[in-house]
Design an enzyme around this catalytic site. Structure first.
Site, PDB file in Angstrom:
ATOM      1  N   SER A   1       0.441  -1.118  -0.217  1.00  0.00           N
ATOM      2  CA  SER A   1      -0.256   0.171  -0.486  1.00  0.00           C
ATOM      3  C   SER A   1       1.331   1.356   0.439  1.00  0.00           C
ATOM      4  O   SER A   1       1.686   1.267   0.721  1.00  0.00           O
ATOM      5  CB  SER A   1      -1.420   0.151   1.247  1.00  0.00           C
ATOM      6  OG  SER A   1      -1.816   1.362   1.245  1.00  0.00           O
TER       7      SER A   1
ATOM      8  N   TYR B   1      -1.784  -0.813  10.149  1.00  0.00           N
ATOM      9  CA  TYR B   1      -2.078  -1.396   8.864  1.00  0.00           C
ATOM     10  C   TYR B   1      -0.482  -0.910   8.470  1.00  0.00           C
ATOM     11  O   TYR B   1      -0.150  -1.782   8.083  1.00  0.00           O
ATOM     12  CB  TYR B   1      -3.353  -0.716   8.179  1.00  0.00           C
ATOM     13  CG  TYR B   1      -2.854  -0.968   6.766  1.00  0.00           C
ATOM     14  CD1 TYR B   1      -3.559  -1.505   6.773  1.00  0.00           C
ATOM     15  CD2 TYR B   1      -2.983   0.078   5.747  1.00  0.00           C
ATOM     16  CE1 TYR B   1      -3.860  -1.961   5.160  1.00  0.00           C
ATOM     17  CE2 TYR B   1      -2.736  -0.329   4.580  1.00  0.00           C
ATOM     18  CZ  TYR B   1      -3.775  -1.345   4.224  1.00  0.00           C
ATOM     19  OH  TYR B   1      -4.076  -1.150   3.122  1.00  0.00           O
TER      20      TYR B   1
HETATM   21  P1  NDP Z   1     -11.798  -5.641  -0.047  1.00  0.00           P
HETATM   22  O1  NDP Z   1     -11.937  -5.542   0.896  1.00  0.00           O
HETATM   23  O2  NDP Z   1     -12.415  -5.236  -1.158  1.00  0.00           O
HETATM   24  O3  NDP Z   1     -11.187  -7.378  -0.465  1.00  0.00           O
HETATM   25  C1  NDP Z   1     -10.002  -7.593   0.449  1.00  0.00           C
HETATM   26  C2  NDP Z   1     -10.360  -9.234   0.036  1.00  0.00           C
HETATM   27  O4  NDP Z   1      -9.546  -9.680   1.006  1.00  0.00           O
HETATM   28  C3  NDP Z   1     -11.608 -10.249   0.011  1.00  0.00           C
HETATM   29  O5  NDP Z   1     -11.905 -10.691  -1.180  1.00  0.00           O
HETATM   30  C4  NDP Z   1     -11.520 -10.639   1.817  1.00  0.00           C
HETATM   31  O6  NDP Z   1     -12.661 -12.062   1.217  1.00  0.00           O
HETATM   32  C5  NDP Z   1     -10.844 -10.849   1.730  1.00  0.00           C
HETATM   33  N1  NDP Z   1     -10.007 -11.586   3.048  1.00  0.00           N
HETATM   34  C6  NDP Z   1      -9.960 -11.065   4.449  1.00  0.00           C
HETATM   35  N2  NDP Z   1      -9.512 -11.218   5.421  1.00  0.00           N
HETATM   36  C7  NDP Z   1      -9.118 -12.819   4.607  1.00  0.00           C
HETATM   37  C8  NDP Z   1      -8.773 -14.176   5.690  1.00  0.00           C
HETATM   38  N3  NDP Z   1      -8.598 -13.845   6.186  1.00  0.00           N
HETATM   39  N4  NDP Z   1      -8.096 -14.725   4.461  1.00  0.00           N
HETATM   40  C9  NDP Z   1      -8.518 -15.181   2.855  1.00  0.00           C
HETATM   41  N5  NDP Z   1      -8.637 -13.630   2.647  1.00  0.00           N
HETATM   42  C10 NDP Z   1      -9.538 -13.273   2.889  1.00  0.00           C
HETATM   43  O7  NDP Z   1     -10.412  -4.720  -0.158  1.00  0.00           O
HETATM   44  P2  NDP Z   1      -8.975  -4.376  -1.647  1.00  0.00           P
HETATM   45  O8  NDP Z   1      -8.965  -5.564  -2.302  1.00  0.00           O
HETATM   46  O9  NDP Z   1      -8.953  -3.104  -2.026  1.00  0.00           O
HETATM   47  O10 NDP Z   1      -7.934  -5.542  -1.022  1.00  0.00           O
HETATM   48  C11 NDP Z   1      -7.130  -6.522  -1.254  1.00  0.00           C
HETATM   49  C12 NDP Z   1      -5.765  -5.982  -1.219  1.00  0.00           C
HETATM   50  O11 NDP Z   1      -5.519  -4.341  -1.344  1.00  0.00           O
HETATM   51  C13 NDP Z   1      -5.922  -5.970   0.571  1.00  0.00           C
HETATM   52  O12 NDP Z   1      -4.227  -6.703   1.001  1.00  0.00           O
HETATM   53  C14 NDP Z   1      -5.469  -4.078   1.395  1.00  0.00           C
HETATM   54  O13 NDP Z   1      -4.770  -3.936   2.068  1.00  0.00           O
HETATM   55  C15 NDP Z   1      -4.331  -3.591  -0.109  1.00  0.00           C
HETATM   56  N6  NDP Z   1      -4.896  -2.336  -0.135  1.00  0.00           N
HETATM   57  C16 NDP Z   1      -5.985  -1.959  -0.656  1.00  0.00           C
HETATM   58  C17 NDP Z   1      -5.872  -0.768  -1.738  1.00  0.00           C
HETATM   59  C18 NDP Z   1      -7.216   0.129  -1.485  1.00  0.00           C
HETATM   60  O14 NDP Z   1      -7.443   1.724  -1.289  1.00  0.00           O
HETATM   61  N7  NDP Z   1      -8.335  -0.665  -1.831  1.00  0.00           N
HETATM   62  C19 NDP Z   1      -4.990   0.110  -1.346  1.00  0.00           C
HETATM   63  C20 NDP Z   1      -3.827  -0.021  -0.649  1.00  0.00           C
HETATM   64  C21 NDP Z   1      -3.832  -1.614  -0.771  1.00  0.00           C
HETATM   65  P3  NDP Z   1     -13.368 -12.699   2.690  1.00  0.00           P
HETATM   66  O15 NDP Z   1     -13.923 -11.669   3.036  1.00  0.00           O
HETATM   67  O16 NDP Z   1     -13.959 -13.055   1.384  1.00  0.00           O
HETATM   68  O17 NDP Z   1     -12.298 -13.322   2.666  1.00  0.00           O
END
Ligand code: NDP
Length: 247
Positions: free
Chosen positions: A140, A153
């Site tokens: 990030s 975070y």
């Molecule tokens: P979302 O919340 O849309 O997606 C997050 C995903 O992670 C979901 O599919 C969720 O699925 C999954 N997840 C969460 N916990 C677990 C777990 N214990 N095991 C398996 N899967 C898990 O967020 P983003 O798409 O934005 O996030 C994706 C990545 O991008 C993250 O690492 C985030 O930190 C990073 N990021 C995002 C930014 C943004 O602005 N959106 C900026 C910088 C980085 P489920 O709940 O079904 O398990």
């Protein structure tokens, strides 16, 4: 080349993971989707398959080593090989340290750090044996700069910068040809803000995302770019965000 590559995607049920799964499948990759919400994964696999792509899914909690090992087996059993793992699962329950949201702190360490360690441990034996593989992780901009409210975070995302660089260096030293890419997104419109339990922090972040947020398709494009590079080339670090976002 992306076509026919077998790609595991963690956190594929929403946001960046879902967008990346659909894009890579449309370019001919065989995608193996993992997340906790199997109903969402089933729907996405259906959409990919109806569009002519190849996809399978498994319920995956990245905090469990056995789940990470099982999805590697699923990839090999379904498609005969494994080329790429996209370690994308993560959450961002930001808050001031003084709020003492210690459960959130520990969950971020478990998912954002230990989840990546588990995912790498699951693929390394395969990648080392075949002397080829690609590990792509989502850090990030909070992994590059410090933000009040994001101490933990940000810490989990700073960790990735060190870890991924050492993975790259050690693989090069050992001649195992494991490519790495670390992506540093800024505000991307996904479900991420729903993970914030602190109401004040959530409202503040929502304002930023409403003003600046861009589509997760932009991150999918960058992941595809990194995979598509020639096998002798590592596209190591990519910072991607809204052109209008000042910080
Ligand atoms: P979302 O919340 O849309 O997606 C997050 C995903 O992670 C979901 O599919 C969720 O699925 C999954 N997840 C969460 N916990 C677990 C777990 N214990 N095991 C398996 N899967 C898990 O967020 P983003 O798409 O934005 O996030 C994706 C990545 O991008 C993250 O690492 C985030 O930190 C990073 N990021 C995002 C930014 C943004 O602005 N959106 C900026 C910088 C980085 P489920 O709940 O079904 O398990």
């Amino acid at each position: 080349m992306i076509k026919d590559k077998v790609v595991i995607i963690t956190g594929a049920s929403a946001g960046i993971g879902e967008a990346t799964a659909k894009l890579l499948a449309s370019k001919g990759a065989k995608v193996v989707l993992g997340a906790r919400r199997a109903d969402k994964l089933e729907k996405i696999v259906g959409e990919i398959t109806r569009a002519g792509g190849h996809a399978v899914f498994q319920e995956l909690d990245v905090t469990k080593q056995s789940d990470n090992d099982a999805i590697v087996e699923l990839a090999k059993n379904s498609f005969g090989r494994l080329d790429v793992t996209f370690l994308n699962a993560g959450l961002m329950p930001n808050s001031m340290l003084s709020a003492l949201k210690t459960d959130d702190w520990h969950q971020m360490v478990d998912v954002n750090i230990k989840g990546v360690l588990n995912g790498v441990a699951a693929v390394l034996p395969t990648f080392i044996a075949q002397k080829a593989g690609h590990v792509i992780a989502v850090s990030s901009v909070a992994g590059l700069k410090a933000y009040p409210g994001g101490a933990v975070y940000g810490g989990t995302k700073w960790f990735l910068r060190d870890f991924m660089e050492v993975l790259r260096m050690e693989s090069a030293m050992e001649g195992t040809n494991i490519r790495t890419a670390t992506i540093y997104p800024a505000a991307i419109n996904t479900e991420l803000l729903t993970t914030i339990s602190d109401k004040g922090a959530a409202a503040g972040m929502q304002q930023i995302y409403d003003k600046y947020g861009i589509s997760p398709d932009r991150i999918a494009d960058v992941v595809a770019f990194a995979i598509d590079a020639p096998e002798d080339t590592t596209i190591n670090e990519l910072t991607v965000g809204p052109a209008a976002q000042p910080w």
